[in-house]
Design an enzyme around this catalytic site. Structure first.
Site: not given
Ligand code: NAD
Length: 327
Positions: A16, A41, A67, A94, A102, A105, A148, A178
């Site tokens: 998102f 996603g 990389y 994880k 990662n 790094g 989380y 959001t």
């Molecule tokens: N939307 C909110 O209100 C909100 C609030 C606080 C924090 N966040 C943070 O913002 C970031 C994005 O949130 P979002 O709302 O877009 O959520 P989302 O779930 O739509 O997006 C997260 C993305 O990360 C990808 N993903 C998950 N695990 C993965 C992995 N191991 N390797 C590669 N890709 C991976 C998913 O496929 C997805 O596309 C997140 O880190 C979330 O914790 C969002």
């Protein structure tokens, strides 16, 4: 097009928030690499960018090293809604922890600037209100949300240790609720839940008595805050709250969405989930003074745009009155 074209990696870029960020960075003329394992996603989220010469998408899990050569990294990869992050809690921790290691790094090797999408969940069920960045939080380390909350807390620790130990240039944003187009329709988050239920005419499920408050930030405002934070001087590391400080009760939100969709849905009460915070609202003084940033989009405007999106997605005819007239 920007004169300083940068190579930028966005992990979780097909999610998102990530897809909106990619759109913004591509529009500014940067070379954007979107990395995602498509757990939550969707390729559709970035489909409109795929034809652009300055955008590239790569399937990769951030739990494994990567990389590539870039100048900046936005680390967003992590499922963000309770339904998704509790589906496989070990993988969630994880993703936050190994993913941060990662990406840090990689940033260290490249001397790249790196941004972390942290969360208001690091404050847990807060005992101070509104939350300032120096509040240390009230998190249950063994509850169902801990994968989380504690994962994100540990990621922050790693960011600051890399900063102190390796002089890495870091930016940590603590994001509050959001909403906007491209939220996942089944992620159980309150805005998407209510809109989908209202558009389908299903009962609106209100947890508890609905008096718990949330502060909702429209996605465009949030992305503007992130881009400003990334561009800020290097001593602005954060953590910095990015969110909308205007509080709304969950019951008010339900009624607003029913009005805007013209839905006949009725509100149904359900028990509050474990560790669900009763109040959540950012103090954004730091973002205002350091970034000159504050949200601009009123809740009603943002909700209308989000309803239009879900209306198209669900193929229903229950768009808000204004949207129907325009269409
Ligand atoms: N939307 C909110 O209100 C909100 C609030 C606080 C924090 N966040 C943070 O913002 C970031 C994005 O949130 P979002 O709302 O877009 O959520 P989302 O779930 O739509 O997006 C997260 C993305 O990360 C990808 N993903 C998950 N695990 C993965 C992995 N191991 N390797 C590669 N890709 C991976 C998913 O496929 C997805 O596309 C997140 O880190 C979330 O914790 C969002």
């Amino acid at each position: 097009m920007s004169s300083t074209r940068k190579r930028i990696l966005v992990t979780g870029g097909a999610g998102f928030l990530g897809s909106h960020l990619c759109e913004r960075l591509v529009a500014e003329g940067n070379d954007v690499l979107c990395v995602d394992n498509y757990f939550t996603g969707r390729k559709d989220n970035v489909a409109s960018l795929l034809g652009k010469p300055n955008f590239e998408a790569m399937r990769h899990d951030v739990c494994f090293p990567l990389y590539v050569e870039v100048d900046e990294i936005y680390n967003l990869a992590c499922p963000a809604s309770p339904i998704h992050y509790q589906h496989d809690p070990v993988q969630t921790t994880k993703t936050s922890v190994s993913g941060a290691i990662n990406m840090l790094g990689l940033a260290k090797r490249l001397r790249a600037k790196i941004f972390q999408a942290s969360t208001s969940e690091v404050y847990g069920d807060p005992t101070v209100h509104p939350q300032t960045e120096d509040y240390r939080g009230n998190v249950n380390p063994i509850g169902p949300r801990a994968c989380y909350d504690e994962g994100k807390r540990c990621a922050e620790t790693l960011f600051f240790d890399y900063h102190r130990q390796h002089k890495l240039r870091i930016r940590v944003a603590r994001i509050f609720n959001t909403y906007g187009p491209r939220m996942h329709p089944n992620d159980g988050r309150v805005v998407s839940n209510f809109i989908v239920q209202a558009l389908r005419g299903d009962p609106i499920t209100l947890y508890g008595n609905g008096s718990q408050t949330r502060a909702f930030c429209y996605v465009d405002d949030l992305i503007e805050g992130w881009v400003r934070l990334m561009a800020a001087p290097d001593d602005v590391t954060g953590p910095i709250n990015i969110g909308n400080p205007v509080e709304t009760t969950v019951a008010e939100l339900a009624h607003k969405i029913i009005d805007l969709t013209g839905s006949r849905s009725k509100v149904e009460h359900r028990p509050l989930p474990v560790d669900d915070p009763t109040q959540r609202c950012p103090d954004i003084s730091r973002a205002k003074s350091l970034l000159g940033w504050e949200p601009k989009v009123p809740l009603e405007t943002g909700l209308k745009r989000t309803i239009e999106y879900f209306d198209r997605l669900l193929g229903s005819n229950a768009a808000p009155a204004e949207a129907r007239t325009v269409a």
